[in-house]
Design a protein around this motif. Structure first.
Motif, PDB file in Angstrom:
ATOM      1  N   LEU A 193       0.852  -1.196   0.000  1.00  8.05           N
ATOM      2  CA  LEU A 193       0.000   0.000   0.000  1.00  8.05           C
ATOM      3  C   LEU A 193       0.884   1.241   0.000  1.00  8.05           C
ATOM      4  N   PHE A 194       0.592   2.170  -0.928  1.00  4.69           N
ATOM      5  CA  PHE A 194       1.360   3.400  -1.069  1.00  4.69           C
ATOM      6  C   PHE A 194       0.405   4.595  -1.076  1.00  4.69           C
ATOM      7  N   LYS A 195       0.858   5.692  -0.512  1.00  4.02           N
ATOM      8  CA  LYS A 195       0.107   6.943  -0.597  1.00  4.02           C
ATOM      9  C   LYS A 195       0.626   7.737  -1.784  1.00  4.02           C
ATOM     10  N   VAL A 196      -0.277   8.062  -2.711  1.00  6.18           N
ATOM     11  CA  VAL A 196       0.084   8.852  -3.889  1.00  6.18           C
ATOM     12  C   VAL A 196       0.028  10.335  -3.562  1.00  6.18           C
ATOM     13  N   CYS A 197      -1.069  10.753  -2.956  1.00  2.33           N
ATOM     14  CA  CYS A 197      -1.264  12.122  -2.488  1.00  2.33           C
ATOM     15  C   CYS A 197      -2.455  12.087  -1.550  1.00  2.33           C
ATOM     16  N   GLU A 198      -2.865  13.212  -1.044  1.00  2.16           N
ATOM     17  CA  GLU A 198      -4.039  13.237  -0.173  1.00  2.16           C
ATOM     18  C   GLU A 198      -5.231  12.605  -0.885  1.00  2.16           C
ATOM     19  N   ARG A 199      -5.860  11.629  -0.251  1.00  3.36           N
ATOM     20  CA  ARG A 199      -7.080  10.960  -0.700  1.00  3.36           C
ATOM     21  C   ARG A 199      -6.849   9.912  -1.794  1.00  3.36           C
ATOM     22  N   LEU A 220      -7.045  17.915  -6.260  1.00  3.87           N
ATOM     23  CA  LEU A 220      -5.861  17.195  -5.783  1.00  3.87           C
ATOM     24  C   LEU A 220      -4.657  17.421  -6.688  1.00  3.87           C
ATOM     25  N   ARG A 221      -4.879  18.062  -7.836  1.00  2.00           N
ATOM     26  CA  ARG A 221      -3.838  18.270  -8.847  1.00  2.00           C
ATOM     27  C   ARG A 221      -3.160  16.942  -9.189  1.00  2.00           C
ATOM     28  N   ALA A 222      -4.000  15.927  -9.386  1.00  4.09           N
ATOM     29  CA  ALA A 222      -3.520  14.572  -9.661  1.00  4.09           C
ATOM     30  C   ALA A 222      -4.077  14.097 -10.995  1.00  4.09           C
ATOM     31  N   LEU A 223      -3.221  13.494 -11.812  1.00  3.12           N
ATOM     32  CA  LEU A 223      -3.578  13.037 -13.151  1.00  3.12           C
ATOM     33  C   LEU A 223      -3.361  11.531 -13.241  1.00  3.12           C
ATOM     34  N   CYS A 224      -4.403  10.807 -13.664  1.00  2.67           N
ATOM     35  CA  CYS A 224      -4.293   9.374 -13.928  1.00  2.67           C
ATOM     36  C   CYS A 224      -4.320   9.168 -15.439  1.00  2.67           C
ATOM     37  N   VAL A 225      -3.287   8.517 -15.971  1.00  2.00           N
ATOM     38  CA  VAL A 225      -3.197   8.316 -17.418  1.00  2.00           C
ATOM     39  C   VAL A 225      -3.533   6.881 -17.815  1.00  2.00           C
ATOM     40  N   ALA A 226      -4.258   6.179 -16.944  1.00  5.49           N
ATOM     41  CA  ALA A 226      -4.704   4.806 -17.227  1.00  5.49           C
ATOM     42  C   ALA A 226      -3.504   3.963 -17.663  1.00  5.49           C
ATOM     43  N   GLU A 227      -3.563   3.375 -18.883  1.00  8.51           N
ATOM     44  CA  GLU A 227      -2.411   2.622 -19.380  1.00  8.51           C
ATOM     45  C   GLU A 227      -1.848   3.263 -20.644  1.00  8.51           C
ATOM     46  N   ASN A 228      -2.169   4.534 -20.818  1.00  6.05           N
ATOM     47  CA  ASN A 228      -1.693   5.243 -22.005  1.00  6.05           C
ATOM     48  C   ASN A 228      -0.237   5.675 -21.901  1.00  6.05           C
ATOM     49  N   ALA A 229       0.287   5.728 -20.681  1.00 10.24           N
ATOM     50  CA  ALA A 229       1.701   6.064 -20.476  1.00 10.24           C
ATOM     51  C   ALA A 229       2.198   5.259 -19.289  1.00 10.24           C
ATOM     52  N   CYS A 230       3.184   4.404 -19.546  1.00  8.84           N
ATOM     53  CA  CYS A 230       3.744   3.536 -18.513  1.00  8.84           C
ATOM     54  C   CYS A 230       5.233   3.827 -18.362  1.00  8.84           C
ATOM     55  N   GLN A 231       5.857   3.149 -17.420  1.00 12.79           N
ATOM     56  CA  GLN A 231       7.288   3.311 -17.220  1.00 12.79           C
ATOM     57  C   GLN A 231       8.072   2.406 -18.180  1.00 12.79           C
ATOM     58  N   CYS A 232       7.578   2.267 -19.403  1.00 11.49           N
ATOM     59  CA  CYS A 232       8.237   1.468 -20.439  1.00 11.49           C
ATOM     60  C   CYS A 232       7.539   1.749 -21.768  1.00 11.49           C
ATOM     61  N   MET A 233       8.103   1.213 -22.836  1.00 10.04           N
ATOM     62  CA  MET A 233       7.405   1.243 -24.116  1.00 10.04           C
ATOM     63  C   MET A 233       6.306   0.192 -24.098  1.00 10.04           C
ATOM     64  N   HIS A 234       5.142   0.541 -24.622  1.00 11.13           N
ATOM     65  CA  HIS A 234       4.024  -0.393 -24.674  1.00 11.13           C
ATOM     66  C   HIS A 234       3.965  -1.044 -26.062  1.00 11.13           C
ATOM     67  N   PHE A 274      -0.160   9.375 -11.959  1.00 13.34           N
ATOM     68  CA  PHE A 274      -0.134   7.953 -11.625  1.00 13.34           C
ATOM     69  C   PHE A 274      -0.878   7.183 -12.704  1.00 13.34           C
ATOM     70  N   ALA A 275      -0.622   5.883 -12.751  1.00 12.40           N
ATOM     71  CA  ALA A 275      -1.175   5.059 -13.820  1.00 12.40           C
ATOM     72  C   ALA A 275      -1.564   3.702 -13.264  1.00 12.40           C
ATOM     73  N   GLN A 276      -2.009   2.836 -14.148  1.00 10.37           N
ATOM     74  CA  GLN A 276      -2.523   1.538 -13.718  1.00 10.37           C
ATOM     75  C   GLN A 276      -1.450   0.453 -13.726  1.00 10.37           C
ATOM     76  N   HIS A 277      -0.222   0.847 -14.011  1.00  6.69           N
ATOM     77  CA  HIS A 277       0.942  -0.023 -13.867  1.00  6.69           C
ATOM     78  C   HIS A 277       2.098   0.830 -13.355  1.00  6.69           C
ATOM     79  N   HIS A 278       3.032   0.185 -12.679  1.00  5.50           N
ATOM     80  CA  HIS A 278       4.257   0.832 -12.200  1.00  5.50           C
ATOM     81  C   HIS A 278       3.971   1.877 -11.121  1.00  5.50           C
ATOM     82  N   TRP A 279       4.905   2.786 -10.924  1.00  7.98           N
ATOM     83  CA  TRP A 279       4.907   3.747  -9.837  1.00  7.98           C
ATOM     84  C   TRP A 279       4.601   5.142 -10.391  1.00  7.98           C
TER      85      TRP A 279
END
Length: 643
Positions: free
Chosen positions: A90-96, A275-289, A324-329
């Protein structure tokens, strides 16, 4: 440890050690980000399935990755990613906003509303999703789940939904489920028509049949691997249909950005303004898709993928403190976020545009793949642009296929011999199997593993029982796997080597019950047409009406099926005026047939299907359908009869 697996050859050792000098291993920012916000890890060695006690997820399977230095049998860059993906808990990304990583291939995000929880992408299976939520509850208030968000239409982003919510709560309105427009259609259809083949190829892609270890599966690129629990699905209650659409869910404002045709046919990003937080789903990961995943799928469009990433950067880049995204950190800091999004945008644009430039110069897919071995600098040295999951080699060939098809315009390739016939003639032309193997062994000693794999494959297909050929082919594939930075390539090479040595491990398959129940009759009849053996059906003619009285929509109640010229076609909302046979049954009973829980014979006998006219014709139709074997041969010639 794999008893059949062999050590790295000197050429592989030299290759892997040489990579250490060409990549920025001194850059440790990803290690800091992967550990940032950590609250707690797992409190069990395994997650087990209640019904049979089988392990669904093993948290200790990758304990062998506790050393910094990569073993000789693993590419150092891949070893680095594998260790980063071991940051689980379990990790905290930001408030909430909290993130649960390392419980499956994907991440589950928990967003705290005013009165309850919003769960984003509840993993592959219900058991791991329930365990992930329990991990959250150990440290945060035990609020009820009030909403679930599916960011896109791949199973690792919805399959565990019944581990965090129930159909009863959804029907009662206590839980809302949000998804992008077209989610249900894409979820059910994308893997139905070629589903059996995709499932088999996925065993190669994810290394599900390999032991975990330095000579086996070490990672899956987007995460450690896929859980083996119960895949579930609850249809959405709310669809996001506008390009940008804002909803307030349990007191929290969320702006949805539709990105259709990118990483998934139905996908969306999310932005949390307060929250100034952006979720990019799986459109941008910590690798080439992948532009085209090696398990098989429709070719994705890197041009539109790049466009939507540019739109995301323009709209949210200056307003985001964490991505943040749906894979990686996650990625923190406005400058880092903007650079990350711009690089990811440019990566897919380069793959698309440079492939088109070269194909317009007349280069073939393999020519382009050989010429574009890597991205341009400085992009090639960004860890989040490395070939961990997708690869430049496959992606440029996918772009070529998208625009030009599989044919490279060389007339010699218009009508090549099938693999077995070509292999037999080639081996005979080269002086026989032993002559080929003798030369191939010398090439193996020189470290020419790609060429050995290519040429010895001819011997294996010409003489599948030739043990020496199988062993040499396995040895070559194994060394190629050890040299791979790409996880899916490594898994494919090593699975192929394992099956050459030990044979195919026949494991069960089949669609999850919730996915089968979600199939419309239209999809069911389309897949029935795929299963029809056209050769055996040649000369047969049948007009068949089918009625589903338990469905509300008129276009789904009545179907007119036509068997003719070895094909089965259908029209929704129609009936033949003069059918040879008419069948009436409930859709719920059709689901039992589709899941193999009810045979046509039993349905006729018990009256589940009411038939008017020639019942024998209906039985003959079902007798013309193929059953697909879950473990067909890949690295050796197909042996299953299709007659």
């Amino acid at each position: 440890m794999q008893e059949h697996a062999k050590p790295a050859q000197p050429a592989t050792v030299a290759h892997n050690r040489g990579c250490c000098d060409s990549l920025p291993f001194h850059d440790r920012r990803d290690y800091d980000n992967a550990a940032r916000g950590f609250i707690d890890g797992f409190h069990a060695d395994v997650i087990r399935r209640d019904r049979d006690g089988r392990a669904v997820w093993d948290f200790r399977a990758y304990d062998f990755q506790d050393t910094e230095v990569a073993p000789d049998t693993v590419h150092p860059s891949l070893w680095r990613l594998a260790r980063l993906n071991n940051h689980a808990g379990l990790f905290k990304v930001c408030e909430r906003i909290y993130q649960i990583r390392g419980f499956d291939l994907s991440n589950m995000n928990v967003i705290e509303g005013d009165t309850g929880l919003i769960i984003m992408d509840p993993l592959v299976s219900a058991e791991v999703a329930a365990a992930a939520l329990e991990t959250y509850y150990r440290h945060r208030p035990h609020k009820p789940v009030v909403a679930v968000i599916y960011t896109h239409s791949h199973v690792d982003h919805f399959g565990g939904v019944k581990g965090v919510a129930s159909e009863e709560d959804v029907r009662a309105g206590r839980v809302r489920i949000y998804a992008p427009e077209g989610f249900m259609e894409e979820t059910v259809s994308e893997n139905v028509f070629a589903g059996p083949a995709m499932q088999r190829r996925a065993q190669y892609m994810y290394g599900g049949l390999l032991p975990r270890g330095p000579r086996g599966q070490v990672d899956a690129g987007l995460g450690k691997g896929t859980s083996r629990g119960t895949v579930t699905l609850i249809p959405p209650t709310d669809s996001i249909v506008e390009p940008f659409e804002t909803h307030v869910i349990d007191g929290l404002e969320i702006e949805f950005q539709l990105t259709p045709g990118t990483e998934a046919p139905a996908e969306m990003n999310l932005y949390f303004p307060t929250l100034r937080a952006l979720c990019v789903a799986e459109n941008a990961c910590q690798c080439m898709h992948n532009v085209l995943t090696i398990r098989g799928a429709l070719v994705r469009d890197p041009r539109i993928w790049s466009y939507y990433l540019g739109e995301t950067l323009d709209r949210y880049g200056d307003r985001s403190d964490v991505l943040f995204a749906q894979h990686h950190w996650p990625t923190w800091g406005g400058d880092n976020i903007r650079e990350f999004l711009a690089d990811q945008r440019d990566m897919y644009a380069f793959l698309n545009d440079e492939t088109l430039r070269l194909l317009n110069h007349g280069l073939t897919p393999l020519d382009i793949a050989d010429r574009l071995k890597r991205l341009p600098e400085p992009l090639a040295s960004r860890w989040y642009a490395r070939d961990y999951y997708g690869s430049v080699s496959h992606n440029v060939r996918a772009v070529y296929q998208r625009f030009m098809g599989f044919y490279d315009a060389n007339p010699a390739h218009l009508n090549p011999l099938p693999p077995v016939d070509s292999a037999r003639r080639t081996v005979d032309w080269m002086g026989g199997a032993e002559a080929v193997l003798e030369k191939a062994r010398a090439e193996f000693e020189r470290g020419e593993y790609r060429w050995v794999a290519e040429v010895v494959n001819k011997v294996v297909f010409a003489e599948p029982a030739n043990r020496a050929a199988r062993e040499l082919q396995a040895d070559a594939l194994e060394q190629l796997g050890y040299q791979c930075e790409n996880t899916t390539w490594r898994n494919a090479y090593l699975t192929g080597a394992q099956e050459l040595r030990l044979g195919v491990r026949r494991v069960g398959g089949g669609q999850a019950p919730d996915l089968v129940r979600s199939m419309t009759p239209d999809l069911f009849f389309s897949f029935l047409a795929v299963r029809l053996n056209g050769e055996r059906a040649a000369g047969e003619e049948l007009a068949l009406n089918w009625t589903f009285p338990d469905l509300d929509a008129p276009e789904q109640q009545r179907f007119a099926l036509t068997l003719r010229n070895g094909v089965l076609t259908h029209l929704a909302g129609r009936h033949h005026p003069c059918p040879r046979v008419s069948a009436t049954m409930n859709k719920t009973d059709l689901d039992r047939v589709a899941m193999g829980r009810l045979t046509l014979e039993a349905a006729l006998e018990e009256g589940t299907i009411q038939v008017q006219g020639d019942a024998g014709a209906l039985e003959r139709l079902f007798g013309l359908l193929d059953e697909f074997a879950p473990g067909f041969d890949i690295v050796t010639p197909p042996t299953t009869s299709m007659a």
